[in-house]
Motif scaffolding. Structure first.
Motif, PDB file in Angstrom:
ATOM      1  N   VAL A   1       0.959  -1.184   0.007  1.00 28.35           N
ATOM      2  CA  VAL A   1       0.015   0.014   0.173  1.00 28.35           C
ATOM      3  C   VAL A   1       0.678   1.170   0.270  1.00 28.35           C
ATOM      4  O   VAL A   1      -0.005   2.405  -0.751  1.00 28.35           O
TER       5      VAL A   1
ATOM      6  N   HIS B   1      -3.825  -6.008   3.223  1.00 34.71           N
ATOM      7  CA  HIS B   1      -5.264  -6.627   1.605  1.00 34.71           C
ATOM      8  C   HIS B   1      -4.563  -7.190   0.325  1.00 34.71           C
ATOM      9  O   HIS B   1      -3.386  -7.065   0.314  1.00 34.71           O
TER      10      HIS B   1
ATOM     11  N   PRO C   1     -11.729  -3.785  -9.184  1.00 34.94           N
ATOM     12  CA  PRO C   1     -11.293  -3.083  -8.241  1.00 34.94           C
ATOM     13  C   PRO C   1      -9.676  -3.245  -8.341  1.00 34.94           C
ATOM     14  O   PRO C   1      -9.667  -4.444  -8.085  1.00 34.94           O
TER      15      PRO C   1
ATOM     16  N   GLN D   1      -6.155  -1.516  -6.161  1.00 42.70           N
ATOM     17  CA  GLN D   1      -4.712  -0.932  -5.475  1.00 42.70           C
ATOM     18  C   GLN D   1      -4.778   0.365  -7.079  1.00 42.70           C
ATOM     19  O   GLN D   1      -4.779  -0.369  -7.902  1.00 42.70           O
ATOM     20  N   PRO D   2      -5.011   1.927  -6.172  1.00 41.63           N
ATOM     21  CA  PRO D   2      -5.081   2.429  -7.729  1.00 41.63           C
ATOM     22  C   PRO D   2      -3.491   2.685  -8.126  1.00 41.63           C
ATOM     23  O   PRO D   2      -3.927   2.695  -9.446  1.00 41.63           O
ATOM     24  N   HIS D   3      -2.014   2.691  -7.383  1.00 43.92           N
ATOM     25  CA  HIS D   3      -1.676   2.658  -7.953  1.00 43.92           C
ATOM     26  C   HIS D   3      -0.935   1.322  -8.883  1.00 43.92           C
ATOM     27  O   HIS D   3       0.409   1.140  -9.642  1.00 43.92           O
TER      28      HIS D   3
ATOM     29  N   ASN E   1     -10.369   5.404  -3.134  1.00 42.65           N
ATOM     30  CA  ASN E   1     -10.150   5.267  -4.117  1.00 42.65           C
ATOM     31  C   ASN E   1     -10.232   6.372  -5.008  1.00 42.65           C
ATOM     32  O   ASN E   1      -9.677   6.019  -6.235  1.00 42.65           O
TER      33      ASN E   1
ATOM     34  N   ASP F   1      -7.971   8.782  -5.136  1.00 40.33           N
ATOM     35  CA  ASP F   1      -6.550   8.406  -5.907  1.00 40.33           C
ATOM     36  C   ASP F   1      -6.850   8.224  -8.112  1.00 40.33           C
ATOM     37  O   ASP F   1      -5.331   8.785  -8.592  1.00 40.33           O
ATOM     38  N   HIS F   2      -7.331   7.647  -8.150  1.00 40.16           N
ATOM     39  CA  HIS F   2      -8.003   7.550  -9.336  1.00 40.16           C
ATOM     40  C   HIS F   2      -7.698   8.811 -10.160  1.00 40.16           C
ATOM     41  O   HIS F   2      -7.345   9.128 -11.276  1.00 40.16           O
TER      42      HIS F   2
ATOM     43  N   ALA G   1     -13.839   1.957  -9.202  1.00 37.92           N
ATOM     44  CA  ALA G   1     -12.383   2.549  -8.736  1.00 37.92           C
ATOM     45  C   ALA G   1     -13.146   2.379  -7.346  1.00 37.92           C
ATOM     46  O   ALA G   1     -13.367   3.138  -6.442  1.00 37.92           O
ATOM     47  N   TRP G   2     -12.787   0.859  -6.478  1.00 38.49           N
ATOM     48  CA  TRP G   2     -12.831   0.561  -5.323  1.00 38.49           C
ATOM     49  C   TRP G   2     -12.295  -0.215  -4.577  1.00 38.49           C
ATOM     50  O   TRP G   2     -11.319  -0.800  -5.363  1.00 38.49           O
ATOM     51  N   LEU G   3     -12.064  -0.399  -3.785  1.00 38.22           N
ATOM     52  CA  LEU G   3     -10.917  -1.555  -2.691  1.00 38.22           C
ATOM     53  C   LEU G   3     -12.454  -2.837  -2.152  1.00 38.22           C
ATOM     54  O   LEU G   3     -12.649  -2.671  -1.706  1.00 38.22           O
TER      55      LEU G   3
END
Length: 609
Positions: free
Chosen positions: A48, A171, A197, A199-201, A222, A225-226, A508-510
């Motif tokens: 993360v 996670h 879904p 991690q954005p990066h 999230n 971040d996106h 766009a969610w975790l």
């Protein structure tokens, strides 16, 4: 574990795994040990907090709150050790950072990696620490009947024979739900892009072409971040006043058409420039209230009828106290806060008090309106909805910049303060089975109200809408692949007009944590190997799966299928979410952080004969 060096593995070296490692070293004394750290990412930072992620991704906590080391406030049995908190470290590595700033997540990752190296360097000469830069994929026992050592299998084929294993996996990826699989299949069949879904990066955002519409599901952390990666991350610029910026596009942005279950973004965190937040003093859901609940028989406390009213009372009292400070005439009769404190939330007396003494409904603390503000609303089209929502966002931004004068931010501070109280009730094991579903709802509501993005992200979102880069879709969007049209189509009950159409969909969610759906081979394998079982909360007749790996507290020993605690296997953090609740929260400096106390208890148990 006598006569030879102790051999222990910590699986996962994010903040929790590193804390366990530090506590193992501190508690070893003069004993020899071989400590294995299994982490495929940079130790300390983990997945993360990767220091290589873009610098414009921000923490949603404040620089002055973060730490990787126990300090004098931590009440633990093991020997005290201290190290610099994040802000202390930053003075030499990132000068100019203020306690009230939201730092870059990569910056926090550099601090965590430094803290790991400092921890390793603190070990005595008879302690050998080995980092394995691969995943752990399997675990079994040398001789289960005799309580033999554990065998940990790594992805490179290595097998470690160990006296104890601590799982701090953080996670982990989750298997896709059936509807997600069906949507992904239809997207592939039609040549569409679907980013699931995660991690954005790590997302393949390069697959989203410039200038093209992209459907986005999710408006929580999230999403922000996106949003940053697809705008500033593609060369766009925010100019002008930080609270009222304008966006200058680079031309490489996609057009984001955004909806979510709630239909509105998380509320901004209160952040008054130049000072740390004042916090909230508990008055109703205090230690005595927690004690009354925590001493009840297991499975006998109902969250919605016994815990939630305390939360609502605490938040409501904060709301009205601030309302009367800002607008004393909002409640004509004196002594309202005392009368409010004397009635039970949700009771007939409570309703009568509000009807009589708070004449304007807009002044009343309305939890349902905060949770689902779009219920009952319908807009002619997405443009009309965007105008309404940006007005709401501007009001939220103003409130976030002056939280001491905002009833909403006062209520949010109260909800943030009670999360620790809720965690103690959950840890006591007294909640009923159905309460675990209610607990999941409160986690989402509490995050929406009090754990949102930095205020600047809301200002940026408004600017992106004004620049035509973001369009708001509404609540509960329904997305389907139209094969005849070769595109995703999305509609929302919030907005009229034709469906939104795009050839790309970004979720766009975790994903939440659930042992039943984890994609991690190590965690799945624990169940098939008979080393662990899922946690079920509540009394036997109404027990409900919480999604957690079952552990015996306080030592966090993983329970075998028959309920007996394993004497060599421990789990910590996110895999135990249904038992601990809100485990993703980090350690706060000078606040007797649970993370360090639990890490110390686990380390001492793992080192015991």
């Amino acid at each position: 574990m006598t006569g030879r060096p102790v051999s222990i593995a910590v699986v996962g070296a994010g903040p929790r795994g590193t804390a366990v490692l530090e506590r193992l070293i501190a508690n070893l004394g003069d004993r020899a040990a071989r400590l294995h750290v299994v982490e495929p990412h940079l130790p300390g930072a983990g997945r993360v907090w990767d220091p290589g992620q873009p610098e414009h991704l921000l923490m949603n906590t404040l620089a002055g709150h973060a730490t990787a080391f126990p300090d004098h406030s931590v009440r633990m049995a093991g020997p005290a050790t201290e190290g610099p908190a994040f802000l202390d470290w930053a003075r030499g590595h990132a000068p100019g950072l203020n306690p009230w700033d939201h730092p870059a997540r990569a910056q926090m990752g550099r601090y965590l990696a430094w803290a790991y190296r400092r921890t390793v360097d603190s070990a005595a000469g008879n302690v050998h620490i080995v980092h394995h830069s691969v995943r752990a994929v399997a675990l079994d026992e040398e001789d289960a009947a005799a309580g033999g050592r554990l065998r940990l299998g790594l992805a490179d084929g290595t097998t470690l024979l160990l006296d104890a294993v601590v799982l701090a996996t953080g996670h982990t990826d989750q298997r896709a739900a059936p509807d997600q699989l069906e949507l992904a299949f239809c997207a592939r069949e039609s040549g569409l892009v679907h980013l699931p879904p995660g991690q954005p990066h790590e997302a393949r955002l390069d697959l989203l072409p410039p200038g093209e519409p992209v459907l986005v599901r999710g408006l929580a952390l999230n999403f922000f971040d996106h949003m940053a990666l697809l705008t500033a991350g593609r060369g766009g610029r925010f100019t002008g006043d930080g609270d009222r910026p304008a966006y200058v596009p680079s031309g490489r942005e996609p057009h984001l058409i955004v909806g979510s279950g709630r239909g509105v973004p998380y509320l901004a965190r209160g952040q008054e420039p130049g000072r740390m937040p004042a916090g909230h003093t508990l008055r109703h859901f205090d230690g005595a209230a927690v004690g009354r609940l925590a001493t009840r028989r297991p499975g006998t406390v109902d969250f919605m009828t016994e815990v939630w009213p305390l939360i609502a009372k605490e938040a409501g009292a904060a709301w009205y106290r601030t309302l009367l400070e800002v607008r004393p005439g909002a409640v004509p009769a004196p002594g309202f806060t005392e009368r409010y404190a004397a009635v039970e939330h949700g009771s007939a007396a409570w309703s009568a008090l509000l009807d009589e003494e708070v004449p304007d409904p807009a002044d009343r603390f309305d939890l349902s309106a905060l949770d689902r503000p779009l219920d009952g609303l319908r807009f002619d089209d997405r443009a009309a909805f965007g105008d309404w929502l940006t007005g709401r966002l501007r009001a939220d931004l103003d409130a976030a910049r002056a939280p001491g004068r905002s009833p909403v931010k006062a209520a949010a501070a109260a909800v943030a303060a009670v999360k620790g109280q809720v965690r103690r009730v959950v840890l006591a094991g007294v909640l009923s089975g159905p309460s675990y579903r209610a607990l999941a709802w409160f986690r989402a509501f509490g995050a929406h109200l009090s754990s949102g993005p930095p205020a600047r992200r809301i200002a940026e979102l408004i600017a992106l809408h004004d620049a035509g880069v973001v369009t708001f879709l509404g609540a509960r969007p329904e997305v389907a692949v139209r094969r005849d049209d070769g595109a995703f189509h999305a509609v929302s009950p919030t907005t009229g007009g034709p469906p939104a159409r795009a050839r790309a969909l970004l979720d766009a969610w975790l994903p939440g944590t659930d042992l039943a759906t984890t994609a991690d081979p190590l965690l799945r394998g624990l169940l098939t190997a008979g080393l662990a079982r899922p946690h079920r909360g509540g009394a036997a007749e109404t027990a409900t799966a919480s999604g957690a790996l079952d552990v015996e507290l306080p030592e966090h020993r993983v329970r075998r299928p028959d309920g007996r605690p394993h004497r060599r296997l421990y789990a910590f953090g996110i895999p135990t979410e249904g038992i601990h609740w809100n485990t993703a929260i980090g350690a706060r400096a000078r606040a007797d952080a649970d993370l360090f106390r639990h890490a110390d208890t686990i380390a001492r148990a793992a080192l015991s004969p």
